[in-house]
Design a protein around this motif. Structure first.
Motif, PDB file in Angstrom:
ATOM      1  N   ALA A   3       0.809  -1.216   0.000  1.00 54.03           N
ATOM      2  CA  ALA A   3       0.000   0.000   0.000  1.00 54.03           C
ATOM      3  C   ALA A   3       0.840   1.263   0.000  1.00 54.03           C
ATOM      4  N   HIS A   4       2.113   1.172   0.424  1.00 58.42           N
ATOM      5  CA  HIS A   4       2.904   2.397   0.518  1.00 58.42           C
ATOM      6  C   HIS A   4       3.571   2.768  -0.799  1.00 58.42           C
ATOM      7  N   ILE A   5       3.368   2.015  -1.857  1.00 58.58           N
ATOM      8  CA  ILE A   5       3.850   2.416  -3.177  1.00 58.58           C
ATOM      9  C   ILE A   5       2.639   2.634  -4.071  1.00 58.58           C
ATOM     10  N   THR A   6       2.321   3.891  -4.304  1.00 58.54           N
ATOM     11  CA  THR A   6       1.115   4.236  -5.055  1.00 58.54           C
ATOM     12  C   THR A   6       1.426   5.037  -6.317  1.00 58.54           C
ATOM     13  N   HIS A   7       2.683   5.416  -6.502  1.00 59.22           N
ATOM     14  CA  HIS A   7       3.071   6.244  -7.641  1.00 59.22           C
ATOM     15  C   HIS A   7       4.248   5.603  -8.376  1.00 59.22           C
ATOM     16  N   ALA A   8       4.406   6.002  -9.621  1.00 59.16           N
ATOM     17  CA  ALA A   8       5.522   5.501 -10.422  1.00 59.16           C
ATOM     18  C   ALA A   8       5.917   6.539 -11.457  1.00 59.16           C
ATOM     19  N   MET A   9       7.169   6.452 -11.894  1.00 55.77           N
ATOM     20  CA  MET A   9       7.651   7.286 -12.989  1.00 55.77           C
ATOM     21  C   MET A   9       8.281   6.386 -14.036  1.00 55.77           C
ATOM     22  N   VAL A  10       7.965   6.651 -15.284  1.00 57.64           N
ATOM     23  CA  VAL A  10       8.568   5.946 -16.406  1.00 57.64           C
ATOM     24  C   VAL A  10       9.443   6.945 -17.160  1.00 57.64           C
ATOM     25  N   LEU A  11      10.724   6.626 -17.267  1.00 54.29           N
ATOM     26  CA  LEU A  11      11.683   7.533 -17.899  1.00 54.29           C
ATOM     27  C   LEU A  11      11.653   7.350 -19.414  1.00 54.29           C
ATOM     28  N   ASP A  52      -1.893   3.737 -10.227  1.00 57.18           N
ATOM     29  CA  ASP A  52      -2.783   4.587 -11.030  1.00 57.18           C
ATOM     30  C   ASP A  52      -2.205   5.962 -11.315  1.00 57.18           C
ATOM     31  N   ASP A  53      -1.214   6.382 -10.550  1.00 58.70           N
ATOM     32  CA  ASP A  53      -0.604   7.704 -10.724  1.00 58.70           C
ATOM     33  C   ASP A  53       0.795   7.519 -11.302  1.00 58.70           C
ATOM     34  N   ILE A  54       0.942   7.846 -12.583  1.00 59.53           N
ATOM     35  CA  ILE A  54       2.187   7.585 -13.291  1.00 59.53           C
ATOM     36  C   ILE A  54       2.671   8.868 -13.962  1.00 59.53           C
ATOM     37  N   VAL A  55       3.941   9.169 -13.789  1.00 60.26           N
ATOM     38  CA  VAL A  55       4.581  10.290 -14.474  1.00 60.26           C
ATOM     39  C   VAL A  55       5.450   9.740 -15.599  1.00 60.26           C
ATOM     40  N   VAL A  56       5.363  10.355 -16.768  1.00 60.95           N
ATOM     41  CA  VAL A  56       6.243  10.020 -17.887  1.00 60.95           C
ATOM     42  C   VAL A  56       6.975  11.293 -18.289  1.00 60.95           C
ATOM     43  N   LYS A  92      12.714  16.688 -10.924  1.00 59.48           N
ATOM     44  CA  LYS A  92      11.739  17.627 -11.472  1.00 59.48           C
ATOM     45  C   LYS A  92      10.306  17.129 -11.281  1.00 59.48           C
ATOM     46  N   ALA A  93      10.128  15.808 -11.346  1.00 62.19           N
ATOM     47  CA  ALA A  93       8.790  15.223 -11.261  1.00 62.19           C
ATOM     48  C   ALA A  93       8.346  14.931  -9.842  1.00 62.19           C
ATOM     49  N   LEU A  94       9.184  15.160  -8.838  1.00 62.22           N
ATOM     50  CA  LEU A  94       8.852  14.796  -7.457  1.00 62.22           C
ATOM     51  C   LEU A  94       7.492  15.315  -6.974  1.00 62.22           C
ATOM     52  N   PRO A  95       7.081  16.534  -7.336  1.00 64.80           N
ATOM     53  CA  PRO A  95       5.770  16.998  -6.852  1.00 64.80           C
ATOM     54  C   PRO A  95       4.603  16.120  -7.289  1.00 64.80           C
ATOM     55  N   HIS A  96       4.806  15.293  -8.319  1.00 61.24           N
ATOM     56  CA  HIS A  96       3.736  14.429  -8.822  1.00 61.24           C
ATOM     57  C   HIS A  96       3.882  12.973  -8.348  1.00 61.24           C
ATOM     58  N   LEU A  97       4.848  12.714  -7.474  1.00 60.12           N
ATOM     59  CA  LEU A  97       5.166  11.333  -7.117  1.00 60.12           C
ATOM     60  C   LEU A  97       4.822  10.999  -5.673  1.00 60.12           C
ATOM     61  N   GLY A  98       3.806  11.653  -5.139  1.00 60.19           N
ATOM     62  CA  GLY A  98       3.387  11.360  -3.779  1.00 60.19           C
ATOM     63  C   GLY A  98       4.361  11.928  -2.767  1.00 60.19           C
ATOM     64  N   HIS A  99       4.346  11.356  -1.570  1.00 56.10           N
ATOM     65  CA  HIS A  99       5.159  11.920  -0.491  1.00 56.10           C
ATOM     66  C   HIS A  99       6.081  10.895   0.155  1.00 56.10           C
ATOM     67  N   ALA A 100       6.161   9.695  -0.411  1.00 58.57           N
ATOM     68  CA  ALA A 100       6.978   8.675   0.234  1.00 58.57           C
ATOM     69  C   ALA A 100       7.745   7.872  -0.807  1.00 58.57           C
ATOM     70  N   SER A 101       7.274   6.669  -1.129  1.00 65.02           N
ATOM     71  CA  SER A 101       8.001   5.747  -1.995  1.00 65.02           C
ATOM     72  C   SER A 101       7.339   5.649  -3.356  1.00 65.02           C
ATOM     73  N   VAL A 104      10.483   3.712 -10.166  1.00 65.10           N
ATOM     74  CA  VAL A 104      11.027   4.376 -11.349  1.00 65.10           C
ATOM     75  C   VAL A 104      11.450   3.283 -12.315  1.00 65.10           C
ATOM     76  N   VAL A 105      10.978   3.384 -13.557  1.00 67.05           N
ATOM     77  CA  VAL A 105      11.197   2.345 -14.556  1.00 67.05           C
ATOM     78  C   VAL A 105      11.726   2.981 -15.840  1.00 67.05           C
ATOM     79  N   ASN A 106      12.793   2.443 -16.377  1.00 70.25           N
ATOM     80  CA  ASN A 106      13.280   2.887 -17.680  1.00 70.25           C
ATOM     81  C   ASN A 106      12.376   2.339 -18.786  1.00 70.25           C
ATOM     82  N   SER A 107      12.138   3.137 -19.796  1.00 75.63           N
ATOM     83  CA  SER A 107      11.309   2.675 -20.912  1.00 75.63           C
ATOM     84  C   SER A 107      12.151   2.231 -22.103  1.00 75.63           C
ATOM     85  N   ASP A 108      13.464   2.183 -21.949  1.00 75.50           N
ATOM     86  CA  ASP A 108      14.304   1.763 -23.077  1.00 75.50           C
ATOM     87  C   ASP A 108      14.882   0.366 -22.860  1.00 75.50           C
ATOM     88  N   ILE A 109      14.313  -0.365 -21.902  1.00 78.87           N
ATOM     89  CA  ILE A 109      14.658  -1.774 -21.699  1.00 78.87           C
ATOM     90  C   ILE A 109      13.350  -2.570 -21.679  1.00 78.87           C
TER      91      ILE A 109
END
Length: 237
Positions: A3-11, A52-56, A92-101, A104-109
């Motif tokens: 439950a403590h991981i609710t956000h993700a970023m795809v590079l 459900d909350d993903i930054v690209v 730069k994307a931290l404001p959109h990535l929640g407040h904890a954990s 982060v996933v690379n999109s070129d692999i």
């Protein structure tokens, strides 16, 4: 999923220079491999993990990424007029990535899961009281398309140590990880690599690793595409 991981970023902001001439016309994350773009493969993993909350992030040919993602919900775009590398892009994307954990996933692999999805395994191991970064590590001997010398050794306590002066190391960083916001406290301004923060976390004994138990593919050049497509299209994948 934890439950403590609710956000993700795809590079997805890289230039893909080694994939030219393909990437002169399309950004590398939108290169199609065995019927799916690399970006969609990464997003599918994240969404299957219940995020459900993903930054690209975007930079090179950003408009094409924006257009491609128009039909997907739950995505926030973080455009970089100047390329910020991995660390600067996430900062730069931290404001959109929640407040904890967050993941982060690379999109070129490209990776495929073992019996348990890799993101679920990372979430299960993740302990924000002890960890600032948890890296998914791929055994070099099972890395398709990889020609490097490896990045890390891993001890019995799941603590990674850089290759340093050694001629080789058994694990490479897969491009999949869990990070905590606190990792970015005092981070450099502007463009920098996440490697800077991994080293800080290691000094504080807050960097950990988990060995991937599925397949992993590095699509580095146009010449590697046919072999990766063949392997991904085989019945056992």
């Amino acid at each position: 999923m934890s439950a403590h991981i609710t956000h993700a970023m795809v590079l997805a902001a890289g230039l893909g220079l080694r994939m030219r001439p393909i990437t002169l016309a399309i950004p590398k994350p939108l290169v199609t491999v065995a019927g799916h773009t690399m970006l969609d493969r990464a997003l599918d993993h994240v969404e299957r993990a219940g995020i459900d909350d993903i930054v690209v992030n975007t930079h090179w040919l950003a408009g094409k990424v924006t257009e491609h993602l128009a039909g997907r919900g739950g995505i926030t775009l973080s455009h970089e007029p100047e390329l910020l590398e991995t660390g600067g892009g996430v900062a730069k994307a931290l404001p959109h990535l929640g407040h904890a954990s967050f993941f982060v996933v690379n999109s070129d692999i490209i990776w495929t899961d073992g019996d348990t999805p890799a993101l679920a395994r990372l979430a299960r191991m993740w302990n924000p009281e002890r960890m600032d970064a948890l890296l998914l590590l791929q055994p070099v001997e099972r890395a398709v398309g990889y020609e490097g010398k490896g990045d890390f050794f891993l001890d019995a306590a799941d603590v990674p140590r850089r290759r340093g002066e050694a001629s080789s190391a058994p694990y490479l960083f897969s491009g999949v990880q869990v990070l905590h916001h606190r990792l970015f406290e005092g981070a450099p301004e502007g463009r920098f690599s996440l490697n800077v923060l991994y080293d800080r976390a290691a000094e504080r004994k807050r960097l950990f690793g988990l060995v991937h138990d599925g397949a992993w593919y590095h699509v580095g050049t146009p010449e590697t595409l046919p072999e990766v497509e063949r392997l991904l299209s085989s019945p056992q994948v």
